[in-house]
Design a protein around this motif. Structure first.
Motif, PDB file in Angstrom:
ATOM      1  N   VAL A   1       0.848  -1.202   0.000  1.00 17.39           N
ATOM      2  CA  VAL A   1       0.000   0.000   0.000  1.00 17.39           C
ATOM      3  C   VAL A   1       0.882   1.251   0.000  1.00 17.39           C
ATOM      4  O   VAL A   1       0.674   2.186  -0.787  1.00 17.39           O
ATOM      5  N   ALA A   2       1.907   1.216   0.851  1.00 18.63           N
ATOM      6  CA  ALA A   2       2.796   2.371   0.944  1.00 18.63           C
ATOM      7  C   ALA A   2       3.484   2.641  -0.398  1.00 18.63           C
ATOM      8  O   ALA A   2       3.585   3.786  -0.852  1.00 18.63           O
ATOM      9  N   VAL A   3       3.970   1.541  -1.015  1.00 16.84           N
ATOM     10  CA  VAL A   3       4.632   1.672  -2.324  1.00 16.84           C
ATOM     11  C   VAL A   3       3.671   2.277  -3.339  1.00 16.84           C
ATOM     12  O   VAL A   3       4.018   3.191  -4.100  1.00 16.84           O
ATOM     13  N   LEU A   4       2.418   1.783  -3.339  1.00 21.44           N
ATOM     14  CA  LEU A   4       1.418   2.282  -4.294  1.00 21.44           C
ATOM     15  C   LEU A   4       1.137   3.764  -4.052  1.00 21.44           C
ATOM     16  O   LEU A   4       1.003   4.544  -4.994  1.00 21.44           O
ATOM     17  N   VAL A   5       1.065   4.160  -2.773  1.00 23.88           N
ATOM     18  CA  VAL A   5       0.817   5.564  -2.446  1.00 23.88           C
ATOM     19  C   VAL A   5       1.959   6.427  -2.995  1.00 23.88           C
ATOM     20  O   VAL A   5       1.744   7.432  -3.683  1.00 23.88           O
ATOM     21  N   LEU A   6       3.186   5.975  -2.700  1.00 22.39           N
ATOM     22  CA  LEU A   6       4.357   6.726  -3.178  1.00 22.39           C
ATOM     23  C   LEU A   6       4.351   6.812  -4.699  1.00 22.39           C
ATOM     24  O   LEU A   6       4.581   7.870  -5.286  1.00 22.39           O
ATOM     25  N   TYR A   7       4.065   5.652  -5.334  1.00 19.81           N
ATOM     26  CA  TYR A   7       4.036   5.597  -6.791  1.00 19.81           C
ATOM     27  C   TYR A   7       3.017   6.583  -7.343  1.00 19.81           C
ATOM     28  O   TYR A   7       3.305   7.373  -8.227  1.00 19.81           O
ATOM     29  N   GLY A   8       1.814   6.584  -6.736  1.00 16.90           N
ATOM     30  CA  GLY A   8       0.744   7.472  -7.186  1.00 16.90           C
ATOM     31  C   GLY A   8       1.149   8.934  -7.085  1.00 16.90           C
ATOM     32  O   GLY A   8       1.002   9.709  -8.031  1.00 16.90           O
ATOM     33  N   PHE A   9       1.713   9.339  -5.965  1.00 14.36           N
ATOM     34  CA  PHE A   9       2.127  10.737  -5.794  1.00 14.36           C
ATOM     35  C   PHE A   9       3.308  11.093  -6.693  1.00 14.36           C
ATOM     36  O   PHE A   9       3.363  12.164  -7.274  1.00 14.36           O
ATOM     37  N   GLN A  10       4.268  10.115  -6.772  1.00 16.53           N
ATOM     38  CA  GLN A  10       5.479  10.373  -7.527  1.00 16.53           C
ATOM     39  C   GLN A  10       5.159  10.711  -8.981  1.00 16.53           C
ATOM     40  O   GLN A  10       5.752  11.587  -9.573  1.00 16.53           O
ATOM     41  N   ARG A  11       4.156   9.999  -9.562  1.00 17.32           N
ATOM     42  CA  ARG A  11       3.780  10.254 -10.945  1.00 17.32           C
ATOM     43  C   ARG A  11       3.341  11.706 -11.129  1.00 17.32           C
ATOM     44  O   ARG A  11       3.696  12.375 -12.078  1.00 17.32           O
ATOM     45  N   ARG A  12       2.523  12.184 -10.159  1.00 23.38           N
ATOM     46  CA  ARG A  12       2.009  13.541 -10.287  1.00 23.38           C
ATOM     47  C   ARG A  12       3.109  14.573 -10.018  1.00 23.38           C
ATOM     48  O   ARG A  12       3.215  15.585 -10.706  1.00 23.38           O
ATOM     49  N   ILE A  13       3.917  14.321  -8.996  1.00 24.40           N
ATOM     50  CA  ILE A  13       5.003  15.250  -8.675  1.00 24.40           C
ATOM     51  C   ILE A  13       5.954  15.348  -9.860  1.00 24.40           C
ATOM     52  O   ILE A  13       6.398  16.425 -10.251  1.00 24.40           O
ATOM     53  N   GLY A  14       6.188  14.188 -10.507  1.00 21.98           N
ATOM     54  CA  GLY A  14       7.100  14.125 -11.645  1.00 21.98           C
ATOM     55  C   GLY A  14       6.650  15.039 -12.777  1.00 21.98           C
ATOM     56  O   GLY A  14       7.465  15.582 -13.516  1.00 21.98           O
ATOM     57  N   GLU A  15       5.304  15.197 -12.884  1.00 20.42           N
ATOM     58  CA  GLU A  15       4.769  15.999 -13.979  1.00 20.42           C
ATOM     59  C   GLU A  15       5.135  17.472 -13.853  1.00 20.42           C
ATOM     60  O   GLU A  15       5.010  18.239 -14.779  1.00 20.42           O
ATOM     61  N   TYR A  16       5.547  17.909 -12.644  1.00 23.19           N
ATOM     62  CA  TYR A  16       5.889  19.325 -12.449  1.00 23.19           C
ATOM     63  C   TYR A  16       7.329  19.647 -12.806  1.00 23.19           C
ATOM     64  O   TYR A  16       7.754  20.744 -12.727  1.00 23.19           O
ATOM     65  N   ARG A  17       8.131  18.614 -13.159  1.00 22.84           N
ATOM     66  CA  ARG A  17       9.537  18.897 -13.457  1.00 22.84           C
ATOM     67  C   ARG A  17       9.733  19.424 -14.851  1.00 22.84           C
ATOM     68  O   ARG A  17       8.955  19.151 -15.744  1.00 22.84           O
TER      69      ARG A  17
END
Lengths: 317, 433
Positions: B417-433
């Motif tokens: 669950v933790a990995v999935l949460v991180l993965y989910g946020f990371q995708r969106r955060i990545g879009e701001y780079r």
């Protein structure tokens, strides 16, 4: 105010505790004192000759033909004499494990009474009891008669009736074989076992060297305590001690008698005709050699090497 | 330092990716909380089941066994004594078996129940006094064989030691283990842990949903695969954990019910043996056994019967499971009834001046006799006890089965669950780079 109340409570608590522990100590270390208080002594009754019993009739009714209205007739109609006995006093009243029968000197005396009432010595129902129960069981009518190493005393005479004396016993003391005591006088401070409600208690208390009485329910309980080393000696009638010594070769008698214990059969007040009848039977036993035969059967040589003369009967009218 | 942290958090919250990082940390904290509570609940319960099933309940059973074995031994010794110099072989054999088994049970209790000082003290008292007890009974026999009345004195003392010292010590051991048992049951089936898990689950669910709503508003994407998967998995995971805890709890409750029934059966056995001893002692008293008959009547009243609906036997019958167990219990009740009838006959003979016949009757063995009926009663009660013990063991096994491996499984699942949460946020955060 609050502090004052707390202080008062504390004082009360201490007083209570002191009272309780004091009471416990008295009960634990001085059982003789408790017993002495239990038997009201101040109005010392006077009995005259304490062993004098009611004179028997000139002739006894024939067995099986007890006169109407007499207590003997009540017993005859019931079909058995109900007798309070001991079942663990070897030689006087004990259960023989080999055949399950209660036997002994006292028991054979009762057989003579049953023989005189029914013409059958075995029409007896035994009610084994402790020494302390004897008087109450006579008074409440549970038993017709008690034949259980029962010393005649003036106190007891206020509550029940006694037959004439059929056996003369006396207090002595039993110690371990290696004991150096020469008699009760050498047992000062030692634990000496006897039974609840026995006449030995006042005699023990009267010994100047002050042995410490230990009171148990039965003499066999005393022997258990003696063999376990919990008491140093057992004191009671020589007749009873002889039976205890027979069960323990490491026990020995020391010293002379320090009291007289005349045994009588215990009977209820209220039917003097039965007391007279029983005395008649005892007279016959003294005269016709039955008493001597019983003594020889049970008590030679455990108590004495020779058969003494039977105790003489004393009568009042 | 604290001011620095606050400053950095403020700085992070000023930008959208920074805010996302903070929110992801919050969600992860909720995941960690749910995991911690779930893990705690499960392992606490495992510990509770271990306490109940393998540590304490055996001592509870042993303390009662010691009581019934020694009471049974005493009843046999007293009955043998009635017979005179040579005791019946079967009663003697029963006495020996019972005392030997009582020693075994005591050894087990000493090995397993020595946790508290009170329990240790009780075990020591039982051990010392039962050695003395056996010695007193042998002295009684030796004297009795020689025809010495002092044998009765030794037997009386043995029974007094049993009733005044040994049985109360076994009671203390029992009480002490019951206290520990209650703690074990509270751990194994307590509601608090379940509620904790439920609360953590709601918090986690709300956090996950809120995070997705936030992301949707910020990014205008309908679905975040990572967070959606994490939410689904969390729901499944929490559901599974709660289901396991609840079913395990009901198995523990069932086990507890069986343990209570076992305790009742043991008490009934001890009480019945006391009555049987009292009967023998009433007869040994030869016509002066009123006190012993009174004690007998008291014991019988405590046992009661299903007919009257009162007493240990009634309660035990109510608790017996249908089938073989109920049938055996009915057998026990019937056997006890015939024992009481046989006893009434003995007491009647005794009170009507026929002590010797009463004793012969009380000594007789085989069908239709007091001894025979009592033996049938005892065997039936033992059969019910064995069945009840099996049920208890079954429930404990089943309870354990429901949560064995659960702690590891939920740990792994929450990690996912933790990995999935991180993965989910990371995708969106990545879009701001």
């Amino acid at each position: 105010m609050r502090r004052w109340t707390a202080g008062l409570l504390a004082v009360l608590a201490v007083a209570l505790l002191a009272g309780c522990s004091g009471a416990t100590r008295t009960a634990a270390t001085a059982p003789q004192a408790a017993v002495a208080q239990a038997t009201p002594s101040p109005p010392a009754p006077t009995c005259g000759n304490v062993v004098a019993s009611l004179r028997p009739p000139a002739a006894l009714p024939a067995p099986g033909q007890m006169p109407a209205g007499s207590y003997m007739r009540t017993i005859q109609d019931r079909g058995r004499l109900v007798a309070g006995v001991s079942q663990d006093t070897l030689l006087f009243g004990f259960l023989d494990p080999f055949d399950g029968q209660i036997k002994g000197f006292d028991i054979d005396v009762l057989h003579q009474i049953a023989q005189a009432i029914f013409g059958d010595p075995n029409k007896i129902e035994y009610r084994a009891m402790t020494g302390a129960e004897r008087i109450s069981k006579i008074r409440d009518g549970s038993v017709d008669i008690v034949g259980r190493t029962f010393t005649i005393t003036c106190d007891r005479r206020q509550q029940i009736d006694f037959s004439s004396v059929y056996f003369d016993a006396g207090d002595r003391v039993l110690v371990r074989r290696d004991s150096t005591a020469k008699g009760i006088q050498d047992l000062g401070g030692k634990k000496v076992c006897t039974t609840n409600g026995s006449t030995t208690i006042p005699h023990l208390n009267a010994v100047p060297s002050k042995p410490v009485p230990v009171l148990l329910a039965d003499f066999t309980d005393c022997l258990v305590a003696f063999q376990n080393g919990e008491v140093d000696a057992i004191a009671t009638d020589d007749a009873i001690l002889a039976g205890l010594a027979k069960q323990d070769p490491y026990a020995k008698f020391v010293g002379d008698r320090f009291s007289d214990e005349p045994y009588g059969l215990g009977l209820a007040l209220g039917h003097p005709e039965f007391t007279r009848f029983v005395n008649g039977v005892l007279d016959q036993m003294r005269a016709n050699g039955t008493w001597a035969n019983l003594y020889r059967t049970w008590l030679v040589p455990s108590l004495s090497n020779a058969v003494p003369a039977p105790p003489a009967a004393a009568y009042k009218d | 330092m604290g001011a620095g942290l606050v400053h950095r958090v403020r700085a992070a919250a000023a930008t959208t990716p920074g805010r996302m990082r903070l929110i992801s940390l919050g969600v992860l904290a909720c995941v960690a909380l749910a995991w911690a509570l779930g893990f705690y609940a499960v392992s606490h319960r495992q510990q509770g089941i271990r306490t109940v099933g393998t540590e304490v309940q055996p001592v509870v059973v042993e303390s009662r066994s010691i009581q019934s074995l020694l009471s049974g031994a005493d009843a046999s010794a007293a009955n043998s004594f009635l017979a005179g110099g040579v005791e019946p072989a079967d009663q003697r054999a029963r006495y020996l078996t019972n005392t030997r088994q009582a020693q075994d049970e005591l050894a087990k209790a000493a090995a397993g129940g020595g946790a508290s000082a009170k329990a240790q003290d009780a075990v020591r008292t039982i051990a010392e006094s039962s050695a003395t007890y056996v010695g007193l009974v042998e002295s009684a026999r030796a004297n009795n064989r020689q025809g010495f009345p002092v044998g009765a004195g030794y037997l009386r003392r043995a029974t007094a030691l049993l009733n005044n010292t040994i049985l109360p010590a076994a009671d203390r051991l029992h009480e002490d283990s019951v206290l520990r048992l209650d703690a074990g049951y509270a751990a194994a089936g307590g509601i608090a842990a379940t509620v904790g898990v439920l609360v953590a689950a709601v918090v986690l669910f709300v956090a996950l949903v809120a995070a997705q709503v936030f992301l949707r508003r910020r990014t205008n994407r309908v679905l975040n695969v990572g967070l959606a998967a994490a939410t689904g998995l969390s729901v499944l995971l929490i559901g599974w954990t709660l289901f396991s805890l609840v079913t395990e709890g009901s198995q523990v409750a069932a086990a507890r019910d069986r343990a209570d029934a076992l305790n009742l059966l043991a008490q009934a056995r001890v009480t019945a043996f006391r009555a049987k001893s009292d009967e023998s002692f009433a007869l040994i008293a030869r016509g002066n056994g009123a006190a012993q008959y009174k004690a007998f009547d008291d014991a019988v009243a405590a046992l009661g019967s299903p007919d009257s609906g009162k007493g240990l036997l009634a309660e035990a019958a109510r608790r017996a499971a249908a089938g073989d167990e109920q049938a055996s219990m009915n057998g026990a009740v019937a056997a006890f009834k015939s024992y009481l009838a046989a006893h009434a006959n003995i007491a009647n003979l005794d009170s009507n001046g026929a002590s010797p016949q009463a004793i012969t009757t009380a000594l007789a063995a085989g069908p239709g006799t007091a001894n025979g009926a009592f033996e049938a009663f005892d065997q039936a009660i033992q059969r019910v006890s064995v069945l009840t013990q099996q049920e208890f063991d079954g429930h404990i096994r089943s309870a354990r089965g429901h949560i064995t491996g659960l702690a590891i499984a939920i740990s792994l699942a929450f990690l996912l669950v933790a990995v999935l949460v991180l993965y989910g946020f990371q995708r969106r955060i990545g879009e701001y780079r």
